[in-house]
Design a protein around this motif. Structure first.
Motif, PDB file in Angstrom:
ATOM      1  N   VAL A   1      -1.829  -5.884   1.333  1.00 11.69           N
ATOM      2  CA  VAL A   1      -0.614  -6.697   1.248  1.00 11.69           C
ATOM      3  C   VAL A   1      -0.963  -8.180   1.261  1.00 11.69           C
ATOM      4  CG1 VAL A   1       1.535  -7.347   2.416  1.00 11.69           C
ATOM      5  CG2 VAL A   1       0.856  -4.940   2.330  1.00 11.69           C
ATOM      6  N   ILE A   2      -1.840  -8.573   2.160  1.00  9.06           N
ATOM      7  CA  ILE A   2      -2.231  -9.985   2.268  1.00  9.06           C
ATOM      8  C   ILE A   2      -2.907 -10.453   0.982  1.00  9.06           C
ATOM      9  CG2 ILE A   2      -3.749 -11.592   3.491  1.00  9.06           C
ATOM     10  CD1 ILE A   2      -3.203  -9.929   6.043  1.00  9.06           C
ATOM     11  N   SER A   3      -3.763  -9.616   0.410  1.00  6.41           N
ATOM     12  CA  SER A   3      -4.442  -9.963  -0.836  1.00  6.41           C
ATOM     13  C   SER A   3      -3.457 -10.131  -1.983  1.00  6.41           C
ATOM     14  CB  SER A   3      -5.472  -8.887  -1.178  1.00  6.41           C
ATOM     15  OG  SER A   3      -6.076  -9.134  -2.426  1.00  6.41           O
ATOM     16  N   PHE A   4      -2.508  -9.203  -2.123  1.00  4.83           N
ATOM     17  CA  PHE A   4      -1.513  -9.307  -3.193  1.00  4.83           C
ATOM     18  C   PHE A   4      -0.622 -10.522  -3.003  1.00  4.83           C
ATOM     19  CE2 PHE A   4      -2.130  -4.688  -4.239  1.00  4.83           C
ATOM     20  CZ  PHE A   4      -2.382  -4.883  -5.583  1.00  4.83           C
ATOM     21  N   TYR A   5      -0.274 -10.814  -1.750  1.00  2.00           N
ATOM     22  CA  TYR A   5       0.569 -11.986  -1.491  1.00  2.00           C
ATOM     23  C   TYR A   5      -0.108 -13.255  -2.003  1.00  2.00           C
ATOM     24  CZ  TYR A   5       3.155 -15.611   0.985  1.00  2.00           C
ATOM     25  OH  TYR A   5       3.887 -16.739   1.283  1.00  2.00           O
TER      26      TYR A   5
ATOM     27  N   LEU B   1       6.171 -11.914  -0.834  1.00  2.00           N
ATOM     28  CA  LEU B   1       5.751 -10.920   0.153  1.00  2.00           C
ATOM     29  C   LEU B   1       6.357  -9.557  -0.152  1.00  2.00           C
ATOM     30  CD1 LEU B   1       4.271 -10.057   2.651  1.00  2.00           C
ATOM     31  CD2 LEU B   1       6.160 -10.951   4.047  1.00  2.00           C
ATOM     32  N   LEU B   2       7.612  -9.544  -0.613  1.00  2.00           N
ATOM     33  CA  LEU B   2       8.229  -8.265  -0.967  1.00  2.00           C
ATOM     34  C   LEU B   2       7.415  -7.568  -2.055  1.00  2.00           C
ATOM     35  CD1 LEU B   2      10.445  -6.118  -1.076  1.00  2.00           C
ATOM     36  CD2 LEU B   2      11.711  -7.618  -2.644  1.00  2.00           C
ATOM     37  N   PHE B   3       7.074  -8.287  -3.099  1.00  2.00           N
ATOM     38  CA  PHE B   3       6.284  -7.683  -4.174  1.00  2.00           C
ATOM     39  C   PHE B   3       4.894  -7.301  -3.692  1.00  2.00           C
ATOM     40  CE2 PHE B   3       9.633  -9.519  -6.758  1.00  2.00           C
ATOM     41  CZ  PHE B   3       9.778  -8.571  -7.771  1.00  2.00           C
ATOM     42  N   ALA B   4       4.334  -8.084  -2.788  1.00  2.00           N
ATOM     43  CA  ALA B   4       3.019  -7.743  -2.235  1.00  2.00           C
ATOM     44  C   ALA B   4       3.080  -6.428  -1.472  1.00  2.00           C
ATOM     45  CB  ALA B   4       2.533  -8.865  -1.324  1.00  2.00           C
ATOM     46  N   LEU B   5       4.129  -6.228  -0.692  1.00  8.30           N
ATOM     47  CA  LEU B   5       4.299  -4.967   0.046  1.00  8.30           C
ATOM     48  C   LEU B   5       4.390  -3.783  -0.909  1.00  8.30           C
ATOM     49  CD1 LEU B   5       6.887  -6.200   2.702  1.00  8.30           C
ATOM     50  CD2 LEU B   5       4.651  -5.215   3.255  1.00  8.30           C
TER      51      LEU B   5
ATOM     52  N   LEU C   1       3.407  -3.617  -4.161  1.00 13.04           N
ATOM     53  CA  LEU C   1       2.209  -3.399  -4.962  1.00 13.04           C
ATOM     54  C   LEU C   1       1.078  -2.822  -4.116  1.00 13.04           C
ATOM     55  CD1 LEU C   1       2.186  -6.507  -7.322  1.00 13.04           C
ATOM     56  CD2 LEU C   1       3.050  -4.205  -7.760  1.00 13.04           C
ATOM     57  N   ALA C   2       1.036  -3.181  -2.854  1.00  8.67           N
ATOM     58  CA  ALA C   2       0.053  -2.567  -1.954  1.00  8.67           C
ATOM     59  C   ALA C   2       0.370  -1.085  -1.765  1.00  8.67           C
ATOM     60  CB  ALA C   2       0.050  -3.292  -0.610  1.00  8.67           C
ATOM     61  N   GLU C   3       1.663  -0.760  -1.685  1.00  9.28           N
ATOM     62  CA  GLU C   3       2.077   0.648  -1.631  1.00  9.28           C
ATOM     63  C   GLU C   3       1.616   1.377  -2.894  1.00  9.28           C
ATOM     64  OE1 GLU C   3       6.269   3.244  -1.549  1.00  9.28           O
ATOM     65  OE2 GLU C   3       6.329   1.049  -1.525  1.00  9.28           O
ATOM     66  N   PHE C   4       1.833   0.750  -4.036  1.00  9.45           N
ATOM     67  CA  PHE C   4       1.410   1.305  -5.322  1.00  9.45           C
ATOM     68  C   PHE C   4      -0.098   1.563  -5.321  1.00  9.45           C
ATOM     69  CE2 PHE C   4      -0.247   0.841  -9.588  1.00  9.45           C
ATOM     70  CZ  PHE C   4       0.673   1.462 -10.414  1.00  9.45           C
ATOM     71  N   GLU C   5      -0.861   0.577  -4.881  1.00  6.25           N
ATOM     72  CA  GLU C   5      -2.323   0.676  -4.908  1.00  6.25           C
ATOM     73  C   GLU C   5      -2.835   1.772  -3.972  1.00  6.25           C
ATOM     74  OE1 GLU C   5      -6.036  -0.728  -6.457  1.00  6.25           O
ATOM     75  OE2 GLU C   5      -3.949  -0.919  -7.067  1.00  6.25           O
TER      76      GLU C   5
ATOM     77  N   ARG D   1      11.404  -1.769   7.931  1.00 10.46           N
ATOM     78  CA  ARG D   1       9.950  -1.706   7.718  1.00 10.46           C
ATOM     79  C   ARG D   1       9.397  -0.323   8.035  1.00 10.46           C
ATOM     80  NH1 ARG D   1      11.335  -6.675   9.143  1.00 10.46           N
ATOM     81  NH2 ARG D   1      11.170  -6.435  11.402  1.00 10.46           N
ATOM     82  N   ARG D   2       9.998   0.358   9.002  1.00  7.62           N
ATOM     83  CA  ARG D   2       9.602   1.760   9.247  1.00  7.62           C
ATOM     84  C   ARG D   2       9.959   2.632   8.052  1.00  7.62           C
ATOM     85  NH1 ARG D   2      11.720   0.659  14.331  1.00  7.62           N
ATOM     86  NH2 ARG D   2      13.643   1.795  13.880  1.00  7.62           N
ATOM     87  N   ARG D   3      11.128   2.389   7.453  1.00  9.62           N
ATOM     88  CA  ARG D   3      11.533   3.167   6.290  1.00  9.62           C
ATOM     89  C   ARG D   3      10.553   2.956   5.135  1.00  9.62           C
ATOM     90  NH1 ARG D   3      16.503   1.462   5.902  1.00  9.62           N
ATOM     91  NH2 ARG D   3      17.399   3.144   7.137  1.00  9.62           N
ATOM     92  N   TYR D   4      10.087   1.727   4.978  1.00 10.51           N
ATOM     93  CA  TYR D   4       9.101   1.408   3.941  1.00 10.51           C
ATOM     94  C   TYR D   4       7.808   2.188   4.157  1.00 10.51           C
ATOM     95  CZ  TYR D   4       5.101  -1.333   2.229  1.00 10.51           C
ATOM     96  OH  TYR D   4       3.906  -1.723   1.690  1.00 10.51           O
TER      97      TYR D   4
END
Length: 361
Positions: A209-213, A283-287, A289-293, A133-136
């Motif tokens: 992240v929570i919203s995308f999830y 949750l993976l995709f939410a993380l 897509l939030a990064e993308f946004e 998660r730190r790497r992310y």
């Protein structure tokens, strides 16, 4: 806007000499397993980050029997066309050029072409330890803040030096701690910056992240995400002093941003222990897509989005929700791989958006 017009690969993984041209915003890459779909995405990633996404040494990406590789990406950034070139020499030396100018430090390039990738092993971000998660979060912040990346590089260098000295103290029975004082001063300088930027950006990232999830999973489940850091309770310098005796005993540094975590909980319990496979994938995709946004918001344009083998990860409804968001509601360039051309075309046709399909034979 950021747009990749073409990329050429020379002696890179399974590609001897190949060039791909892209004329659409949505690009599907199809072919049987082993044909090089992921390798092509990784070549694109290389031209954005100056390194592979998959963590192996540069030499591991040279075609078998060859002694170096060359990647050339023709990008368009906010209306200006640019050429980025990555070369691994026969000597093992790597060079990176932008418009013919050699970078002195690779870190200077990171963030110029923002990029988000979703790959099969990314579920580790959720299922494995805090390092993933730190790497992310580090990959995200390094694209937003060049100083963050340099501070991270410097912090890890000093941390390695400090840990090495702690081992020497035990092996050689060294009592003098004056060198630890020097290392501590440097760690505080770099570490407090890293901590402050993580805390600042996670205030934006976590709600996203929570919203995308909720969108992807089509649920109102009680998801909680919290930034955990020792520096939230105490100044870094104080933590280092308080832990010094423990550090000497254990021969490693026990306090600092390298121990940070992003805690994930579902219904007040550990997410990875409670969540179903579908919930983990959502949750993976939410993380991601939030990064993308967040990148799009701070850069002023959408990053490249690389989706590797996503059809195997999500059910039909979740897949529809994902593609509708990334392909219709956003204007960034998307590269998506799959083993079945018919499946790619079927999903893209349903979106009613122009697209290109590349078939690897």
């Amino acid at each position: 806007m950021l747009f990749l017009h073409s990329i050429s690969l020379f002696q890179f993984k399974n590609y001897a000499r190949t060039e791909f041209a892209f004329d659409k915003r949505i690009v599907g890459i199809c072919g049987r397993n082993g044909m090089g779909k992921t390798n092509l995405l990784d070549a694109i990633y290389y031209c954005c980050f100056t390194k592979s996404y998959f963590g192996r040494s540069d030499g591991a990406h040279v075609q078998h029997g060859a002694s170096g590789f060359r990647l050339v990406a023709n990008m368009e950034l906010n209306g200006r066309k640019e050429e980025a070139v990555c070369i691994l020499r026969e000597t093992g030396k790597k060079e990176f050029y932008l418009e013919g100018e050699l970078y002195e430090k690779f870190a200077q390039h990171v963030g110029r072409y923002p990029c988000v990738i979703i790959a099969p092993d990314d579920i580790r971000i959720i299922m494995e330890g805090s390092e993933e998660r730190r790497r992310y979060i580090d990959a995200l912040l390094s694209q937003l803040d060049s100083q963050y990346l340099q501070h991270l590089i410097d912090y890890n260098r000093v941390l390695q030096q400090r840990n090495g000295y702690l081992k020497s103290m035990a092996e050689k029975n060294i009592r003098d701690t004056s060198l630890l004082d020097v290392y501590d001063q440097q760690l505080v300088q770099y570490g407090e910056y890293i901590f402050s930027k993580r805390a600042e950006f996670l205030k934006e990232l976590i709600p996203s992240v929570i919203s995308f999830y909720k969108q992807i999973a089509s649920t109102d489940e009680e998801l909680e995400i919290e930034y955990e850091s020792q520096l939230l309770q105490h100044p870094f310098a104080e933590l280092l002093q308080r832990n010094r005796q423990k550090d000497v005993l254990l021969q490693r540094t026990n306090a600092g941003p390298h121990r940070d975590n992003i805690d994930l909980q579902l219904k007040k319990q550990s997410f990875k222990n409670l969540a179903s496979q579908g919930q983990r994938k959502s949750l993976l995709f939410a993380l991601k897509l939030a990064e993308f946004e967040l990148l799009k918001k701070h850069k002023g344009f959408a990053p490249l989005l690389l989706l590797d083998d996503v059809f195997e990860k999500l059910d039909e409804q979740r897949m529809h929700n994902l593609l509708a968001w990334v392909c219709v509601q956003n204007d960034g360039q998307i590269f998506l791989t799959d083993t079945h051309e018919d499946r790619i075309r079927g999903h893209f046709d349903a979106l009613n958006q122009p697209y290109q399909v590349i078939s690897l034979q």
